[in-house]
Design a protein around this motif. Sequence first.
Motif, PDB file in Angstrom:
ATOM      1  N   THR A  79      51.555  46.503  56.340  1.00  0.00           N
ATOM      2  CA  THR A  79      52.797  45.978  55.395  1.00  0.00           C
ATOM      3  C   THR A  79      52.951  44.595  55.593  1.00  0.00           C
ATOM      4  O   THR A  79      53.246  44.283  56.982  1.00  0.00           O
ATOM      5  CB  THR A  79      54.083  46.897  55.904  1.00  0.00           C
ATOM      6  OG1 THR A  79      53.697  48.309  55.412  1.00  0.00           O
ATOM      7  CG2 THR A  79      55.158  46.320  54.496  1.00  0.00           C
ATOM      8  N   CYS A  80      52.964  43.941  54.725  1.00  0.00           N
ATOM      9  CA  CYS A  80      53.029  42.479  54.926  1.00  0.00           C
ATOM     10  C   CYS A  80      54.538  42.044  55.144  1.00  0.00           C
ATOM     11  O   CYS A  80      55.426  42.466  54.508  1.00  0.00           O
ATOM     12  CB  CYS A  80      52.621  41.681  53.731  1.00  0.00           C
ATOM     13  SG  CYS A  80      52.981  40.025  53.584  1.00  0.00           S
ATOM     14  N   ALA A  81      54.638  41.164  56.273  1.00  0.00           N
ATOM     15  CA  ALA A  81      56.071  40.916  56.615  1.00  0.00           C
ATOM     16  C   ALA A  81      56.740  39.894  55.672  1.00  0.00           C
ATOM     17  O   ALA A  81      57.757  39.784  55.451  1.00  0.00           O
ATOM     18  CB  ALA A  81      56.059  40.570  58.018  1.00  0.00           C
TER      19      ALA A  81
ATOM     20  N   ILE B 141      51.564  46.799  50.644  1.00  0.00           N
ATOM     21  CA  ILE B 141      51.131  47.642  51.563  1.00  0.00           C
ATOM     22  C   ILE B 141      49.729  47.599  51.046  1.00  0.00           C
ATOM     23  O   ILE B 141      49.230  47.924  49.975  1.00  0.00           O
ATOM     24  CB  ILE B 141      51.649  48.795  51.835  1.00  0.00           C
ATOM     25  CG1 ILE B 141      53.235  48.692  52.045  1.00  0.00           C
ATOM     26  CG2 ILE B 141      50.783  50.107  52.591  1.00  0.00           C
ATOM     27  CD1 ILE B 141      54.001  50.225  51.824  1.00  0.00           C
ATOM     28  N   ASN B 142      48.696  47.419  52.156  1.00  0.00           N
ATOM     29  CA  ASN B 142      47.158  47.430  51.910  1.00  0.00           C
ATOM     30  C   ASN B 142      46.296  48.087  53.067  1.00  0.00           C
ATOM     31  O   ASN B 142      46.895  47.799  54.054  1.00  0.00           O
ATOM     32  CB  ASN B 142      46.651  46.143  51.674  1.00  0.00           C
ATOM     33  CG  ASN B 142      47.074  45.465  50.154  1.00  0.00           C
ATOM     34  OD1 ASN B 142      46.444  45.863  49.315  1.00  0.00           O
ATOM     35  ND2 ASN B 142      48.284  44.632  50.136  1.00  0.00           N
TER      36      ASN B 142
ATOM     37  N   VAL C 283      49.826  35.085  56.557  1.00  0.00           N
ATOM     38  CA  VAL C 283      49.075  35.495  57.744  1.00  0.00           C
ATOM     39  C   VAL C 283      49.524  36.970  58.286  1.00  0.00           C
ATOM     40  O   VAL C 283      50.843  37.089  58.464  1.00  0.00           O
ATOM     41  CB  VAL C 283      49.131  34.549  58.688  1.00  0.00           C
ATOM     42  CG1 VAL C 283      48.440  35.104  60.083  1.00  0.00           C
ATOM     43  CG2 VAL C 283      48.652  33.255  58.373  1.00  0.00           C
ATOM     44  N   LEU C 284      49.003  37.930  58.135  1.00  0.00           N
ATOM     45  CA  LEU C 284      49.213  39.304  58.759  1.00  0.00           C
ATOM     46  C   LEU C 284      48.946  39.487  60.098  1.00  0.00           C
ATOM     47  O   LEU C 284      49.806  40.028  60.944  1.00  0.00           O
ATOM     48  CB  LEU C 284      48.445  40.408  58.083  1.00  0.00           C
ATOM     49  CG  LEU C 284      48.641  40.648  56.415  1.00  0.00           C
ATOM     50  CD1 LEU C 284      47.403  41.718  55.948  1.00  0.00           C
ATOM     51  CD2 LEU C 284      50.052  40.987  56.322  1.00  0.00           C
TER      52      LEU C 284
ATOM     53  N   THR D  96      52.616  41.234  60.176  1.00  0.00           N
ATOM     54  CA  THR D  96      52.445  42.883  59.884  1.00  0.00           C
ATOM     55  C   THR D  96      53.753  43.426  60.177  1.00  0.00           C
ATOM     56  O   THR D  96      54.072  43.748  61.434  1.00  0.00           O
ATOM     57  CB  THR D  96      51.401  43.201  60.686  1.00  0.00           C
ATOM     58  OG1 THR D  96      50.211  42.662  60.208  1.00  0.00           O
ATOM     59  CG2 THR D  96      51.074  44.778  59.997  1.00  0.00           C
ATOM     60  N   ARG D  97      54.590  43.706  59.222  1.00  0.00           N
ATOM     61  CA  ARG D  97      55.784  44.401  59.540  1.00  0.00           C
ATOM     62  C   ARG D  97      55.399  45.896  60.220  1.00  0.00           C
ATOM     63  O   ARG D  97      56.235  46.369  61.096  1.00  0.00           O
ATOM     64  CB  ARG D  97      56.560  44.509  58.317  1.00  0.00           C
ATOM     65  CG  ARG D  97      58.004  45.047  58.768  1.00  0.00           C
ATOM     66  CD  ARG D  97      58.585  45.642  57.316  1.00  0.00           C
ATOM     67  NE  ARG D  97      58.867  44.561  56.334  1.00  0.00           N
ATOM     68  CZ  ARG D  97      58.923  44.856  54.924  1.00  0.00           C
ATOM     69  NH1 ARG D  97      58.733  46.090  54.645  1.00  0.00           N
ATOM     70  NH2 ARG D  97      58.933  43.675  54.178  1.00  0.00           N
ATOM     71  N   SER D  98      54.478  46.502  59.489  1.00  0.00           N
ATOM     72  CA  SER D  98      54.270  47.898  59.997  1.00  0.00           C
ATOM     73  C   SER D  98      52.358  48.153  59.935  1.00  0.00           C
ATOM     74  O   SER D  98      52.006  47.535  58.848  1.00  0.00           O
ATOM     75  CB  SER D  98      55.016  49.080  59.373  1.00  0.00           C
ATOM     76  OG  SER D  98      54.692  50.198  59.633  1.00  0.00           O
TER      77      SER D  98
END
Lengths: 201, 89
Positions: free
Chosen positions: B31-33, B38-39, B63-64, B81-83
């Motif tokens: 999950t992109c912050a 979500i990818n 940037v992830l 990356t949030r998750s």
Amino acid sequence: MGFISRGFRGKRRDVASSSRVPPGQYVVTDFPVLSAGPTPRVNLDKWTFTIEGEIDEPKRWTWKELIALPSETVTKDIHCVTKWSKLDTIWKGVSVDKLMDGVDTAAEFTTIFSDGGYTTNLPLDDITGNKAWVVYEFDGQPLPPEHGGPVRFLVPHLYFWKSAKWVRGIRLEKEDHPGFWESNGYNMYGDPWREQRYWGD
Amino acid sequence: MTVEERRLDGNAIGGLLREIFTMEMTAAQATCAGCGAINAVGRVIVYVDAPGTVVRCPECESVLMRIVHGRGRYWVDMSGTRSLEFAEG
């Protein structure tokens, strides 16, 4: 009795030992392109270069104003932390000393910032005193986008990740704030002659 | 080749992520912050021609992950990356 050849190492590249090549580096004749992201599309009509932060009033130049400033052509060796060095590279641009003319600041550090969000940190003393330039020509030609054009930073005495591509300005700071690579493993200072590649070097 | 032509997808870092996480990660969901997209890791954008590996969101390009490998160590910045969701190995 066996004969041991010390000369044959297959495809291993030579690690030059010249006094101009820092430890662990090898010399290239091409110009590798390194990029941490997409190449920004830059509209020169809206482009500006800014000095901000620990300064009473930010100083700002448009593209036309920047290229109208007195320029210098310098020939420098550059050293990438990925271990290639390129000798006698020729750049044209404006010295940071010229841009800092008349600036009164309490800052001891700087963050160089770029289109695309890239940043890198440098002591102010390392970009003044005829040590750094804001350059817009390479080898007599306009700086190509893949090498940071229209304008990149050039601070050749440190590893080349400090010479930010697509540069947009200098933020003057009282404290040293790690940049894009310096915040995740790469050295805060990056002196190639002391092989300051990573944290703890 | 231009920088854009040389950018890769997340399958290019399958091996690198397996070294770090010691399991297959290309099917993990990141999950992109920045934008919340979500990818699957296999679908993200990867730049390897840099001092480290830079992983970017295919939706917003922020940037992830930044992964630096040197001196026998890894540095992994996942603040973008949030998750990261993945099945147990």
